[in-house]
Scaffold this active site. Structure first.
Site, PDB file in Angstrom:
ATOM      1  N   CYS A 128      -1.126  -4.544  -1.268  1.00 32.40           N
ATOM      2  CA  CYS A 128      -1.673  -4.211  -2.582  1.00 32.40           C
ATOM      3  C   CYS A 128      -1.684  -2.704  -2.778  1.00 32.40           C
ATOM      4  O   CYS A 128      -1.552  -1.934  -1.827  1.00 32.40           O
ATOM      5  CB  CYS A 128      -3.104  -4.733  -2.739  1.00 32.40           C
ATOM      6  SG  CYS A 128      -3.271  -6.510  -2.568  1.00 32.40           S
ATOM      7  N   GLY A 142       3.036  -4.124  -4.627  1.00 32.80           N
ATOM      8  CA  GLY A 142       2.668  -5.481  -5.007  1.00 32.80           C
ATOM      9  C   GLY A 142       3.288  -5.852  -6.329  1.00 32.80           C
ATOM     10  O   GLY A 142       3.068  -5.164  -7.323  1.00 32.80           O
ATOM     11  N   ASN A 170      -7.329  -3.379  -1.007  1.00 31.01           N
ATOM     12  CA  ASN A 170      -6.075  -3.431  -0.272  1.00 31.01           C
ATOM     13  C   ASN A 170      -6.399  -3.676   1.190  1.00 31.01           C
ATOM     14  O   ASN A 170      -7.111  -2.893   1.801  1.00 31.01           O
ATOM     15  CB  ASN A 170      -5.306  -2.117  -0.446  1.00 31.01           C
ATOM     16  CG  ASN A 170      -4.073  -2.018   0.443  1.00 31.01           C
ATOM     17  OD1 ASN A 170      -3.636  -0.938   0.782  1.00 31.01           O
ATOM     18  ND2 ASN A 170      -3.497  -3.148   0.810  1.00 31.01           N
ATOM     19  N   GLY A 171      -5.866  -4.766   1.754  1.00 23.53           N
ATOM     20  CA  GLY A 171      -6.105  -5.046   3.163  1.00 23.53           C
ATOM     21  C   GLY A 171      -6.511  -6.489   3.387  1.00 23.53           C
ATOM     22  O   GLY A 171      -6.594  -7.293   2.459  1.00 23.53           O
ATOM     23  N   TYR A 209       8.183   1.363   6.100  1.00 20.80           N
ATOM     24  CA  TYR A 209       8.646   0.476   5.040  1.00 20.80           C
ATOM     25  C   TYR A 209       7.834   0.509   3.753  1.00 20.80           C
ATOM     26  O   TYR A 209       8.388   0.594   2.663  1.00 20.80           O
ATOM     27  CB  TYR A 209       8.659  -0.958   5.587  1.00 20.80           C
ATOM     28  CG  TYR A 209       9.077  -2.018   4.598  1.00 20.80           C
ATOM     29  CD1 TYR A 209      10.413  -2.166   4.212  1.00 20.80           C
ATOM     30  CD2 TYR A 209       8.150  -2.898   4.052  1.00 20.80           C
ATOM     31  CE1 TYR A 209      10.805  -3.153   3.315  1.00 20.80           C
ATOM     32  CE2 TYR A 209       8.538  -3.884   3.159  1.00 20.80           C
ATOM     33  CZ  TYR A 209       9.861  -4.009   2.792  1.00 20.80           C
ATOM     34  OH  TYR A 209      10.239  -4.983   1.907  1.00 20.80           O
ATOM     35  N   SER A 265      14.399   1.285   1.993  1.00 20.32           N
ATOM     36  CA  SER A 265      13.659   1.980   3.042  1.00 20.32           C
ATOM     37  C   SER A 265      14.504   2.340   4.250  1.00 20.32           C
ATOM     38  O   SER A 265      14.043   3.079   5.122  1.00 20.32           O
ATOM     39  CB  SER A 265      12.447   1.145   3.475  1.00 20.32           C
ATOM     40  OG  SER A 265      12.829  -0.187   3.722  1.00 20.32           O
ATOM     41  N   ASP A 268      15.198  -1.147   8.180  1.00 25.76           N
ATOM     42  CA  ASP A 268      13.821  -0.918   8.626  1.00 25.76           C
ATOM     43  C   ASP A 268      13.308  -1.994   9.570  1.00 25.76           C
ATOM     44  O   ASP A 268      12.408  -1.752  10.373  1.00 25.76           O
ATOM     45  CB  ASP A 268      12.881  -0.816   7.413  1.00 25.76           C
ATOM     46  CG  ASP A 268      12.954  -2.040   6.528  1.00 25.76           C
ATOM     47  OD1 ASP A 268      12.379  -3.073   6.894  1.00 25.76           O
ATOM     48  OD2 ASP A 268      13.590  -1.966   5.462  1.00 25.76           O
ATOM     49  N   CYS A 289       0.501 -10.035  11.863  1.00 30.88           N
ATOM     50  CA  CYS A 289      -0.403  -8.953  11.460  1.00 30.88           C
ATOM     51  C   CYS A 289      -1.586  -9.573  10.740  1.00 30.88           C
ATOM     52  O   CYS A 289      -1.421 -10.494   9.937  1.00 30.88           O
ATOM     53  CB  CYS A 289       0.317  -7.966  10.535  1.00 30.88           C
ATOM     54  SG  CYS A 289      -0.776  -6.706   9.810  1.00 30.88           S
ATOM     55  N   CYS A 346      -1.822   1.542  14.468  1.00 31.61           N
ATOM     56  CA  CYS A 346      -1.845   0.134  14.835  1.00 31.61           C
ATOM     57  C   CYS A 346      -0.408  -0.331  15.016  1.00 31.61           C
ATOM     58  O   CYS A 346       0.416  -0.202  14.105  1.00 31.61           O
ATOM     59  CB  CYS A 346      -2.531  -0.698  13.748  1.00 31.61           C
ATOM     60  SG  CYS A 346      -2.488  -2.485  14.084  1.00 31.61           S
TER      61      CYS A 346
END
Length: 491
Positions: free
Chosen positions: A14, A43, A119-120, A264, A305, A368, A404, A455
């Site tokens: 997002c 998004g 976002n997340g 990316y 990308s 990518d 993920c 991460c």
């Protein structure tokens, strides 16, 4: 916000945006519209705008691209005299593809109202949702943003101000969240203590106000000056008094930025944690050339990308850089399409090889990532059909072998080509003459000007916070007692 989808490419999460102008001179509708256009790459499923006019929150949201949802008629019908606004673009990494999950989510309660952009992914969203439902909360959608909304509302009812409510909510939620929250008097930005997803601060011209955005390119779109990133765990408040911060949650967890933002997700012109994304991708290409050299005649990138990394590979290797593909600009990213058949069809019309660049040549193709491998195989076949003598495939990320949980919709492990296959086996499957991935060591060194950690759980299986064991998928045709959560492994 995890929803599985059998797409070949990686799914974006997002983009959030918020703007406050104390003078009222900024055309908020135009500003947010421009910012969402700049964030469209984050998004492409749904989008929305919420506006604050004298403390009254109104807005519009729907499924579709920014240009599809906000037609001239819709824009004209929105209030033109707002001093504060938020905007959101969404791809469903969790929750179903329904209008109810579009954002900003506007919630009303006895102390006022708030518009929430998120976002997340929260890793404890299923447990929180179950608890809220058992206490009488009624959910209209299936995203964990609604969970955040209910917690914020509950905490606001027992807190002296919205800042305290945000602090209390942050103590309850776990995972990745970059938030922009608008109330009747304040615009607030908050970022999780790990800083998984980007969030930055900009100042409007003449110091008249402030803006918050997922990426600095959105600040550029509205003429705001980039100031800095929101710190992990920080709460930033903009109102008539100016800008102030609350850092109670700062330093409570290691800073583990998602490294794939550089590879990316983000736009090349954005600056994240002090590093320009374009520079990070150039560095990825340089590292690839060092790790996986090859004798070749031309280096090309897979749009979009892979282009910067290809340029970096060419610069480091001394092999000439060329434009190997023309991309149809009217076709979006392949994962946006609703069905596998649609995605495969869009791949066929998305790219076309330039035969004069590759015919009779040894080609280095830089991309990518490889997710399932089907798109990679088709892309390589395009080059061979155009006359390429050899195709050496270089990937500016390590192999994806794990899911993920923090906002990237990586498919189930069983659908990842890197799970259960060696590099040599993958090379044979995609049809390349050679294959080389970027190493874990080098992927954490891409952001040369950044001081944060990263991460890399999708590559290594080691996550900064515990992985969840439940999903947020909701099944509506079952009895209520079975509709809380599906206890299946998240992928």
């Amino acid at each position: 916000m995890k929803e599985l989808c059998p797409a070949e490419a990686l799914h974006e999460e997002c983009g959030v945006f918020g703007i406050y102008d104390s003078t009222g001179k900024t055309n908020m509708v135009s500003a947010v519209y421009s910012a969402l256009y700049a964030l469209q790459h984050r998004g492409q499923e749904s989008c929305g705008i919420a506006l604050n006019v004298d403390g009254v929150l109104t807005g519009y949201r729907d499924l579709g691209l920014v240009s599809e949802v906000f037609t001239p008629r819709v824009l004209a019908d929105l209030p033109q005299d707002a001093k504060m606004a938020t905007g959101h673009v969404r791809y469903a990494t969790s929750g179903q593809r329904t209008r109810a999950n579009a954002q900003p989510m506007v919630l009303h309660h006895c102390k006022g109202a708030m518009a929430i952009c998120h976002n997340g992914n929260l890793t404890n969203a299923p447990q929180l949702r179950h608890k809220l439902e058992m206490n009488g909360s009624i959910f209209h959608g299936t995203s964990d943003t609604e969970v955040i909304g209910y917690l914020l509302t509950q905490n606001r009812l027992i807190s002296p101000d919205i800042e305290t409510a945000v602090c209390r909510t942050m103590e309850q939620i776990v995972g990745a969240y970059s938030l922009v929250i608008m109330t009747h008097t304040k615009l607030i930005a908050a970022r999780d203590p790990n800083g998984f997803r980007p969030l930055c601060i900009g100042q409007l011209p003449d110091g008249s106000g402030w803006a918050f955005a997922s990426e600095s390119c959105a600040l550029d779109a509205v003429g705001a000056r980039f100031v800095r990133d929101v710190l992990p765990g920080e709460i930033v408040v903009a109102d008539y008094t100016g800008l102030r911060t609350i850092r109670t949650h700062c330093g409570t967890a290691p800073h583990t930025m998602c490294v794939f933002e550089y590879i990316y997700f983000a736009r090349p012109d954005s600056i994240i944690e002090g590093t320009c994304v374009h520079d990070a991708r150039l560095q990825a290409g340089r590292f690839l050339a060092q790790e996986h050299p090859v004798e070749a005649d031309v280096v090309i990138g897979a749009p979009d990308s892979g282009l910067d990394a290809a340029l970096g590979y060419a610069q480091e290797s001394g092999i000439p850089y060329g434009v190997g593909f023309i991309k149809n600009k009217y076709v979006g990213r392949t994962f946006i399409q609703g069905s596998q058949a649609q995605r495969e069809s869009s791949v066929r019309i998305k790219l076309n090889a330039i035969s004069s660049t590759v015919a009779g040549k040894r080609v280095v193709l830089v991309d990518d990532s490889i997710v399932r491998g089907t798109t990679s195989a088709r892309t390589i076949k395009l080059l061979r059909d155009a006359g390429a003598k050899e195709v050496h495939y270089r990937i500016s990320a390590p192999p994806f072998a794990h899911p993920c949980y923090f906002g990237t919709d990586i498919p189930d492990e069983k659908d990842l080509i890197a799970t259960g296959h060696t590099v040599e086996e993958i090379r044979q499957i995609v049809g390349a003459d050679s294959l080389g991935y970027l190493s874990i060591e080098h992927v954490t060194q891409l952001a040369i000007h950044s001081k944060c950690g990263f991460c890399t759980g999708c590559f290594t299986g080691h996550y900064p916070v515990p992985a969840p064991n439940e999903t947020m998928d909701i099944v509506y045709d079952k009895p209520l007692s079975q509709s809380q959560t599906k206890k299946t492994p998240v992928s």
